[in-house]
Write an enzyme that holds these catalytic residues in place. Structure first.
Site, PDB file in Angstrom:
ATOM      1  N   GLN A  55       0.924  -1.236   0.026  1.00  0.00           N
ATOM      2  CA  GLN A  55       0.190   0.073  -0.037  1.00  0.00           C
ATOM      3  C   GLN A  55       0.900   1.407  -0.086  1.00  0.00           C
ATOM      4  O   GLN A  55       0.346   2.317  -0.356  1.00  0.00           O
ATOM      5  CB  GLN A  55      -0.940  -0.098   1.100  1.00  0.00           C
ATOM      6  CG  GLN A  55      -2.077  -0.959   1.184  1.00  0.00           C
ATOM      7  CD  GLN A  55      -3.075  -1.021   2.257  1.00  0.00           C
ATOM      8  OE1 GLN A  55      -2.853  -1.823   3.128  1.00  0.00           O
ATOM      9  NE2 GLN A  55      -4.022  -0.331   2.115  1.00  0.00           N
ATOM     10  N   ARG A 114       3.949   0.021  13.235  1.00  0.00           N
ATOM     11  CA  ARG A 114       3.680  -1.374  12.325  1.00  0.00           C
ATOM     12  C   ARG A 114       3.784  -1.310  10.931  1.00  0.00           C
ATOM     13  O   ARG A 114       2.987  -0.396  10.176  1.00  0.00           O
ATOM     14  CB  ARG A 114       2.117  -1.914  12.881  1.00  0.00           C
ATOM     15  CG  ARG A 114       1.696  -3.191  12.162  1.00  0.00           C
ATOM     16  CD  ARG A 114       0.436  -3.601  12.538  1.00  0.00           C
ATOM     17  NE  ARG A 114       0.242  -4.993  11.749  1.00  0.00           N
ATOM     18  CZ  ARG A 114      -0.810  -4.869  10.996  1.00  0.00           C
ATOM     19  NH1 ARG A 114      -1.926  -3.972  11.043  1.00  0.00           N
ATOM     20  NH2 ARG A 114      -1.158  -6.269  10.439  1.00  0.00           N
ATOM     21  N   HIS A 158       1.371  -9.419   4.622  1.00  0.00           N
ATOM     22  CA  HIS A 158      -0.010  -8.538   4.597  1.00  0.00           C
ATOM     23  C   HIS A 158      -0.479  -8.592   3.075  1.00  0.00           C
ATOM     24  O   HIS A 158      -0.377  -7.662   2.276  1.00  0.00           O
ATOM     25  CB  HIS A 158       0.425  -7.172   4.858  1.00  0.00           C
ATOM     26  CG  HIS A 158      -0.578  -6.260   5.313  1.00  0.00           C
ATOM     27  ND1 HIS A 158      -0.719  -5.320   6.406  1.00  0.00           N
ATOM     28  CD2 HIS A 158      -1.790  -6.087   4.550  1.00  0.00           C
ATOM     29  CE1 HIS A 158      -1.921  -4.819   6.281  1.00  0.00           C
ATOM     30  NE2 HIS A 158      -2.756  -4.944   5.181  1.00  0.00           N
ATOM     31  N   ASN A 202      -1.589 -10.832   8.409  1.00  0.00           N
ATOM     32  CA  ASN A 202      -2.447  -9.632   8.479  1.00  0.00           C
ATOM     33  C   ASN A 202      -3.715 -10.188   8.022  1.00  0.00           C
ATOM     34  O   ASN A 202      -3.915 -10.571   6.919  1.00  0.00           O
ATOM     35  CB  ASN A 202      -2.020  -8.350   8.056  1.00  0.00           C
ATOM     36  CG  ASN A 202      -3.241  -7.220   8.109  1.00  0.00           C
ATOM     37  OD1 ASN A 202      -3.403  -6.911   9.170  1.00  0.00           O
ATOM     38  ND2 ASN A 202      -3.770  -6.889   7.127  1.00  0.00           N
ATOM     39  N   GLU A 203      -4.811 -10.119   8.827  1.00  0.00           N
ATOM     40  CA  GLU A 203      -6.332 -10.358   8.363  1.00  0.00           C
ATOM     41  C   GLU A 203      -6.299 -11.507   7.706  1.00  0.00           C
ATOM     42  O   GLU A 203      -6.832 -11.558   6.415  1.00  0.00           O
ATOM     43  CB  GLU A 203      -6.778  -9.153   7.865  1.00  0.00           C
ATOM     44  CG  GLU A 203      -6.969  -7.806   8.673  1.00  0.00           C
ATOM     45  CD  GLU A 203      -7.654  -6.958   8.162  1.00  0.00           C
ATOM     46  OE1 GLU A 203      -8.284  -6.919   7.102  1.00  0.00           O
ATOM     47  OE2 GLU A 203      -7.724  -5.605   8.740  1.00  0.00           O
ATOM     48  N   ASN A 329      -7.699  -5.999  14.421  1.00  0.00           N
ATOM     49  CA  ASN A 329      -8.047  -4.950  13.883  1.00  0.00           C
ATOM     50  C   ASN A 329      -9.557  -4.593  13.755  1.00  0.00           C
ATOM     51  O   ASN A 329     -10.312  -5.531  13.654  1.00  0.00           O
ATOM     52  CB  ASN A 329      -7.636  -5.018  12.251  1.00  0.00           C
ATOM     53  CG  ASN A 329      -6.292  -5.181  12.085  1.00  0.00           C
ATOM     54  OD1 ASN A 329      -5.373  -5.048  12.912  1.00  0.00           O
ATOM     55  ND2 ASN A 329      -5.789  -5.584  10.800  1.00  0.00           N
ATOM     56  N   TYR A 331     -12.963  -1.975  12.743  1.00  0.00           N
ATOM     57  CA  TYR A 331     -13.419  -0.874  11.826  1.00  0.00           C
ATOM     58  C   TYR A 331     -14.948  -0.440  11.870  1.00  0.00           C
ATOM     59  O   TYR A 331     -15.177   0.639  12.492  1.00  0.00           O
ATOM     60  CB  TYR A 331     -13.268  -0.980  10.390  1.00  0.00           C
ATOM     61  CG  TYR A 331     -11.554  -0.784   9.994  1.00  0.00           C
ATOM     62  CD1 TYR A 331     -10.768   0.471   9.918  1.00  0.00           C
ATOM     63  CD2 TYR A 331     -10.651  -1.785   9.882  1.00  0.00           C
ATOM     64  CE1 TYR A 331      -9.595   0.653   9.588  1.00  0.00           C
ATOM     65  CE2 TYR A 331      -9.548  -2.009   9.724  1.00  0.00           C
ATOM     66  CZ  TYR A 331      -8.726  -0.441   9.438  1.00  0.00           C
ATOM     67  OH  TYR A 331      -7.307  -0.439   9.190  1.00  0.00           O
ATOM     68  N   GLU A 393      -4.718  -2.167  14.003  1.00  0.00           N
ATOM     69  CA  GLU A 393      -5.246  -1.300  12.869  1.00  0.00           C
ATOM     70  C   GLU A 393      -6.655  -0.823  13.397  1.00  0.00           C
ATOM     71  O   GLU A 393      -7.410  -1.590  13.914  1.00  0.00           O
ATOM     72  CB  GLU A 393      -5.799  -1.986  11.451  1.00  0.00           C
ATOM     73  CG  GLU A 393      -4.374  -2.117  10.728  1.00  0.00           C
ATOM     74  CD  GLU A 393      -4.883  -2.670   9.428  1.00  0.00           C
ATOM     75  OE1 GLU A 393      -5.863  -2.580   9.012  1.00  0.00           O
ATOM     76  OE2 GLU A 393      -4.022  -3.462   8.652  1.00  0.00           O
ATOM     77  N   TRP A 439      -4.882   3.554  11.629  1.00  0.00           N
ATOM     78  CA  TRP A 439      -4.739   3.412  10.099  1.00  0.00           C
ATOM     79  C   TRP A 439      -5.219   4.528   9.691  1.00  0.00           C
ATOM     80  O   TRP A 439      -6.452   4.617   9.528  1.00  0.00           O
ATOM     81  CB  TRP A 439      -5.408   2.008   9.534  1.00  0.00           C
ATOM     82  CG  TRP A 439      -5.157   1.666   8.226  1.00  0.00           C
ATOM     83  CD1 TRP A 439      -5.816   2.339   7.250  1.00  0.00           C
ATOM     84  CD2 TRP A 439      -4.382   1.045   7.619  1.00  0.00           C
ATOM     85  NE1 TRP A 439      -5.456   1.802   6.091  1.00  0.00           N
ATOM     86  CE2 TRP A 439      -4.335   1.132   6.300  1.00  0.00           C
ATOM     87  CE3 TRP A 439      -3.190   0.296   8.199  1.00  0.00           C
ATOM     88  CZ2 TRP A 439      -3.362   0.462   5.380  1.00  0.00           C
ATOM     89  CZ3 TRP A 439      -2.372  -0.115   7.367  1.00  0.00           C
ATOM     90  CH2 TRP A 439      -2.285  -0.176   6.009  1.00  0.00           C
ATOM     91  N   GLU A 446      -5.593   1.916  -1.280  1.00  0.00           N
ATOM     92  CA  GLU A 446      -6.461   1.336  -0.675  1.00  0.00           C
ATOM     93  C   GLU A 446      -7.292   0.163  -1.052  1.00  0.00           C
ATOM     94  O   GLU A 446      -8.422   0.302  -1.175  1.00  0.00           O
ATOM     95  CB  GLU A 446      -7.679   2.021   0.247  1.00  0.00           C
ATOM     96  CG  GLU A 446      -7.134   2.856   1.043  1.00  0.00           C
ATOM     97  CD  GLU A 446      -6.582   2.239   2.407  1.00  0.00           C
ATOM     98  OE1 GLU A 446      -7.440   0.952   2.685  1.00  0.00           O
ATOM     99  OE2 GLU A 446      -6.119   2.524   3.333  1.00  0.00           O
ATOM    100  N   TRP A 447      -6.487  -0.904  -1.840  1.00  0.00           N
ATOM    101  CA  TRP A 447      -6.720  -2.115  -2.448  1.00  0.00           C
ATOM    102  C   TRP A 447      -7.811  -1.953  -3.450  1.00  0.00           C
ATOM    103  O   TRP A 447      -7.688  -1.095  -4.414  1.00  0.00           O
ATOM    104  CB  TRP A 447      -7.334  -3.081  -1.375  1.00  0.00           C
ATOM    105  CG  TRP A 447      -6.441  -3.426  -0.120  1.00  0.00           C
ATOM    106  CD1 TRP A 447      -6.510  -2.849   1.152  1.00  0.00           C
ATOM    107  CD2 TRP A 447      -5.078  -3.624  -0.331  1.00  0.00           C
ATOM    108  NE1 TRP A 447      -5.397  -3.115   1.818  1.00  0.00           N
ATOM    109  CE2 TRP A 447      -4.600  -3.859   0.939  1.00  0.00           C
ATOM    110  CE3 TRP A 447      -4.233  -4.763  -1.228  1.00  0.00           C
ATOM    111  CZ2 TRP A 447      -3.043  -4.420   1.359  1.00  0.00           C
ATOM    112  CZ3 TRP A 447      -2.889  -4.966  -0.835  1.00  0.00           C
ATOM    113  CH2 TRP A 447      -2.498  -5.005   0.303  1.00  0.00           C
TER     114      TRP A 447
END
Length: 486
Positions: A55, A114, A158, A202-203, A329, A331, A393, A439, A446-447
């Site tokens: 990213q 991180r 990631h 990650n995730e 994480n 959100y 995050e 984050w 952003e993907w």
């Protein structure tokens, strides 16, 4: 009991929460965590920020780096996968501007940073030969982080799997778990003199579900049965990589990062409540319970589970890892409903939505949910046991423009105030959280959203040599980090 003066002080400390359009419950939650107008955190609490290699780095083929699945995915143009057909080829150019990133870390008073390592920058083919130039970059980056006064918290993976491994089946191939352990060994030996805190993945929910089931993330597959196989290989990988890191240095602090959400039933029906519980198990626990006790949560039909996952005798031991810490994480919330006709995953029978209902939302459309943040942390702490938790995050997309050298993103400040109050209350209620990473350190790729959504504490001007400008929210966050509260 709070008197009128204390309530007014608390309201002043949380000025701006109203800008979220939040409910009275949001206000009550925030005020409950105040003490004489202050939202407080434990001594030595770590304030940080997070990024990920693909990213921010750019330099997608620089100095011997091999292609990753995200390079391949974003280079396939005209398919509608990424907004504006954006790529991470340049991103924030952190591969060349890492010293500017380190300067931001110091300016923001961060004590933890991180970041992740691009596997194909270290091993271009995901196995075999090591690219020394890639390792040297991460040595320089880590030295800059340390010189800025921050602790490096490094994520090994990631989402940017080397393309050569995807060509061999990617996360559906059990051999990938051995490749991750080999890669962990290489990185741990090369950087272990500088880095003590590691997150393996990650995730995993995100890169398996969106990459193998929904097809909206790399590698773009749409097969729920492939996805199930991938989740099991990922869990095997966590155990193997953990042991590889501990074999290098038993004093390494090693864990992994899972994204979690507050699972809210769409209605009060028993069917929707049961569906929300199934999603809690399949999303919040699926990559933790197997590692911590060697078993899967009850979701799949018992008589089909092993075949669906590709589970072999002894895998329960391979998955196990006594993590030193767990990264979470958070959100937004998920609104979950029963779906009797199924969704391709045997036994799951659910559907979900984001941004449904009257909740205030960020610019990406996600619900602002500080109460869910509190409740999920308290619930997850019980599942994790006595291990320390780090918020690895959490943040919000607000696309406030740069005007006359300033970004006046008051909504992000209000968002953080509400979430930090909820976090403080969760700690008071027993969640052993020792760190928070916003984050993100800076706006970035952003993907699937490309560069359309800005999560950063720092504004990045992509049209002006990726110039960095700390936003008003970043300046406010720097004060929180300095004062350990607000």
């Amino acid at each position: 009991m709070m008197n009128r003066r204390t309530l007014l002080q608390g309201a002043a400390a949380l000025a701006g929460v109203g800008a979220l359009g939040g409910t009275a419950a949001t206000w009550r939650s925030a005020l409950a965590a105040t003490k004489a107008g202050q939202v407080v955190f434990p001594k030595d609490f770590l304030w940080g920020a997070a990024t990920a290699a693909y990213q921010v780095e750019g330099g997608w083929n620089a100095d011997g780096k091999g292609p990753s699945i995200w390079d391949t995915f974003t280079h396939q143009k005209g398919l509608g996968r990424i907004k504006n057909d954006d790529t991470g080829d340049v991103a924030c150019d952190s591969y060349h501007k890492y010293k500017e990133d380190a300067a931001l870390i110091r300016q923001l008073n961060l004590k933890s940073y991180r970041y992740s390592i691009a596997w194909s920058r270290v091993q271009p083919l995901g196995k075999g030969a090591v690219n020394q130039a890639g390792l040297d970059y991460y040595k320089r980056l880590t030295d800059a982080v340390l010189e800025a006064g921050a602790r490096p918290l490094v994520t090994l993976y990631h989402w940017d799997l080397p393309q050569a491994l995807d060509d061999e089946g990617g996360w559906t191939n059990r051999d990938t778990s051995d490749r991750l352990a080999e890669y962990a060994d290489i990185v741990g030996r090369a950087l272990g003199d500088r880095i003590n805190h590691w997150a393996i993945l990650n995730e995993p929910k995100t890169f398996t579900h969106l990459g193998y089931w929904e097809g909206i993330f790399a590698p773009g597959h749409k097969d729920p049965l492939q996805m199930l196989k991938a989740t099991h290989v990922v869990n095997l990988s966590q155990g193997k990589a953990f042991r590889a890191m501990k074999a290098i240095n038993p004093k390494f602090q090693v864990g992994s990062v899972c994204d979690v959400a507050n699972m809210v039933p769409r209605t009060d029906s028993e069917a929707d409540k049961a569906a929300a519980e199934r999603y809690h198990r399949f999303l919040n626990l699926w990559f933790l319970q197997p590692v911590l006790d060697g078993t899967y949560p009850d979701v799949l039909p018992a008589d089909q589970r092993d075949a669906l996952l590709g589970f072999q005798p002894g895998d329960e031991k391979v998955m196990r890892a006594d993590y030193d810490m767990v990264g979470l994480n958070y959100y937004t919330r998920w609104v979950v409903a029963d779906k009797p006709e199924g969704n391709g995953v045997p036994g799951l029978n659910t559907s979900h939505e984001w941004g449904e209902g009257p909740h205030a939302k960020t610019d990406i459309g996600w619900d602002i949910d500080p109460d869910g943040f509190h409740d999920t942390l308290v619930r997850m702490a019980k599942a994790i046991g006595n291990r320390p938790i780090e918020i690895t995050e959490s943040g919000a997309a607000y696309n406030t423009p740069l005007v006359d050298g300033h970004v006046k993103d008051e909504k992000r400040i209000a968002y953080m105030k509400a979430y930090f109050a909820a976090l403080s209350r969760a700690i008071q209620d027993g969640a052993p959280v020792r760190a928070y990473h916003a984050w993100s350190l800076m706006d970035n790729f952003e993907w699937a959203q490309g560069y359309t959504q800005r999560f950063g504490l720092t504004y990045v001007d992509y049209k002006n040599d990726q110039k960095r400008t700390i936003k008003d929210s970043g300046l406010w966050y720097a004060k929180v980090a300095k004062n350990n509260g607000f």
